[in-house]
Design an enzyme around this catalytic site. Sequence first.
Site, PDB file in Angstrom:
ATOM      1  N   ASP A 125      51.700  12.258  53.715  1.00 14.75           N
ATOM      2  CA  ASP A 125      51.987  12.184  52.570  1.00 14.75           C
ATOM      3  C   ASP A 125      50.836  12.397  51.659  1.00 14.75           C
ATOM      4  O   ASP A 125      49.794  12.060  52.012  1.00 14.75           O
ATOM      5  CB  ASP A 125      52.498  10.563  52.373  1.00 14.75           C
ATOM      6  N   ILE A 126      50.987  13.199  50.571  1.00 14.79           N
ATOM      7  CA  ILE A 126      49.865  13.766  49.561  1.00 14.79           C
ATOM      8  C   ILE A 126      49.573  12.642  48.903  1.00 14.79           C
ATOM      9  O   ILE A 126      48.417  12.747  48.304  1.00 14.79           O
ATOM     10  CB  ILE A 126      50.589  14.738  48.865  1.00 14.79           C
TER      11      ILE A 126
ATOM     12  N   ASN B 144      63.633   5.485  51.685  1.00 14.76           N
ATOM     13  CA  ASN B 144      64.124   5.329  50.368  1.00 14.76           C
ATOM     14  C   ASN B 144      65.329   5.955  50.028  1.00 14.76           C
ATOM     15  O   ASN B 144      65.308   7.194  50.657  1.00 14.76           O
ATOM     16  CB  ASN B 144      62.867   5.483  49.436  1.00 14.76           C
TER      17      ASN B 144
ATOM     18  N   GLY C  11      64.218   4.059  45.122  1.00 15.21           N
ATOM     19  CA  GLY C  11      62.814   4.623  45.134  1.00 15.21           C
ATOM     20  C   GLY C  11      62.622   6.051  45.720  1.00 15.21           C
ATOM     21  O   GLY C  11      61.542   6.510  45.982  1.00 15.21           O
ATOM     22  N   GLN C  12      63.742   6.959  45.895  1.00 13.60           N
ATOM     23  CA  GLN C  12      63.806   8.163  46.587  1.00 13.60           C
ATOM     24  C   GLN C  12      63.445   9.416  45.593  1.00 13.60           C
ATOM     25  O   GLN C  12      63.994   9.250  44.391  1.00 13.60           O
ATOM     26  CB  GLN C  12      65.079   8.478  47.509  1.00 13.60           C
TER      27      GLN C  12
ATOM     28  N   HIS D 193      63.869  11.422  54.868  1.00 14.27           N
ATOM     29  CA  HIS D 193      62.472  11.364  55.396  1.00 14.27           C
ATOM     30  C   HIS D 193      62.197   9.945  55.638  1.00 14.27           C
ATOM     31  O   HIS D 193      62.843   8.992  54.975  1.00 14.27           O
ATOM     32  CB  HIS D 193      61.310  11.796  54.445  1.00 14.27           C
TER      33      HIS D 193
ATOM     34  N   HIS E 256      58.988   7.325  55.986  1.00 15.64           N
ATOM     35  CA  HIS E 256      57.634   7.193  55.857  1.00 15.64           C
ATOM     36  C   HIS E 256      57.375   6.253  56.951  1.00 15.64           C
ATOM     37  O   HIS E 256      57.819   5.357  57.444  1.00 15.64           O
ATOM     38  CB  HIS E 256      57.366   6.131  54.680  1.00 15.64           C
TER      39      HIS E 256
HETATM   40  P1  AMP Z   1      60.361   8.807  48.506  1.00 15.61           P
HETATM   41  O1  AMP Z   1      59.724   8.754  47.257  1.00 15.61           O
HETATM   42  O2  AMP Z   1      60.363   7.939  49.463  1.00 15.61           O
HETATM   43  O3  AMP Z   1      61.151  10.172  48.182  1.00 15.61           O
HETATM   44  O4  AMP Z   1      59.252   9.974  49.272  1.00 15.61           O
HETATM   45  C1  AMP Z   1      58.476  11.029  48.884  1.00 15.61           C
HETATM   46  C2  AMP Z   1      57.260  10.881  49.396  1.00 15.61           C
HETATM   47  O5  AMP Z   1      56.817  12.608  49.464  1.00 15.61           O
HETATM   48  C3  AMP Z   1      56.299  10.336  48.527  1.00 15.61           C
HETATM   49  O6  AMP Z   1      55.345   9.510  49.128  1.00 15.61           O
HETATM   50  C4  AMP Z   1      55.207  11.555  47.916  1.00 15.61           C
HETATM   51  O7  AMP Z   1      53.742  11.275  47.718  1.00 15.61           O
HETATM   52  C5  AMP Z   1      55.275  12.599  48.997  1.00 15.61           C
HETATM   53  N1  AMP Z   1      55.179  14.068  48.698  1.00 15.61           N
HETATM   54  C6  AMP Z   1      55.418  14.575  47.422  1.00 15.61           C
HETATM   55  N2  AMP Z   1      55.016  16.040  47.582  1.00 15.61           N
HETATM   56  C7  AMP Z   1      54.448  15.883  48.670  1.00 15.61           C
HETATM   57  C8  AMP Z   1      53.902  17.333  49.310  1.00 15.61           C
HETATM   58  N3  AMP Z   1      53.522  18.273  48.535  1.00 15.61           N
HETATM   59  N4  AMP Z   1      53.095  16.861  50.512  1.00 15.61           N
HETATM   60  C9  AMP Z   1      53.527  15.795  51.070  1.00 15.61           C
HETATM   61  N5  AMP Z   1      54.006  14.686  50.449  1.00 15.61           N
HETATM   62  C10 AMP Z   1      54.349  14.697  49.261  1.00 15.61           C
END
Ligand code: AMP
Length: 113
Positions: free
Chosen positions: A30-31, A86, A92-93, A99, A101
Amino acid sequence: MNDCLFCKIIAGEIPARKVYEDETVLAFYDIDPQAPVHFLVVPKEHIASAAAITAENASVVGYIFQVIARLSKEMKFESGFRVVSNIGLQGGQTVPHLHFHVLAGRDMTWPPG
Ligand code: AMP
Ligand code: ZN
C-alpha cells in the site's frame, strides 16, 4: 476496466512494489501504509468490491485467502495479522476494485474506525 487504478497497476501502467503475482492475483504494498507491513491483494479480474461477489466469481476469494495464508507464513506473521476489505462509500472504500488489505507488525485495535 479502463479507468480503474488497480487494473492499471495489474496492467503495469502504474508502478507498484509487488509482493506476489501469479496469473490470478497480484499483491503489492500500500502506498500509504497503516502498519509496519501493509499490502493489498487483488484479483486480476475486475470485481468492484466484495458486494459484487457472485456464484460465478466467488472462487477467487478463496484463492486470495490461500495466497494470504501462504504469504503470512513466508513473512512470519507469527503473532497475528489483520485482513480487511472496505466496501462502498460508508465502508471506506476509495478504490472500486476488490482488494484485501493485509496489515501486520503491530497490535491491532478493535473496533476499527
Ligand atoms: P480502500 O480505501 O479500502 O479502497 O483502499 C485503497 C488503498 O489503496 C488505500 O489504502 C490506498 O493507500 C491504496 N493506494 C492508492 N493508490 C495506490 C497506489 N498507486 N499504489 C498502492 N496503493 C495505493
Ligand atoms: Zn479494476
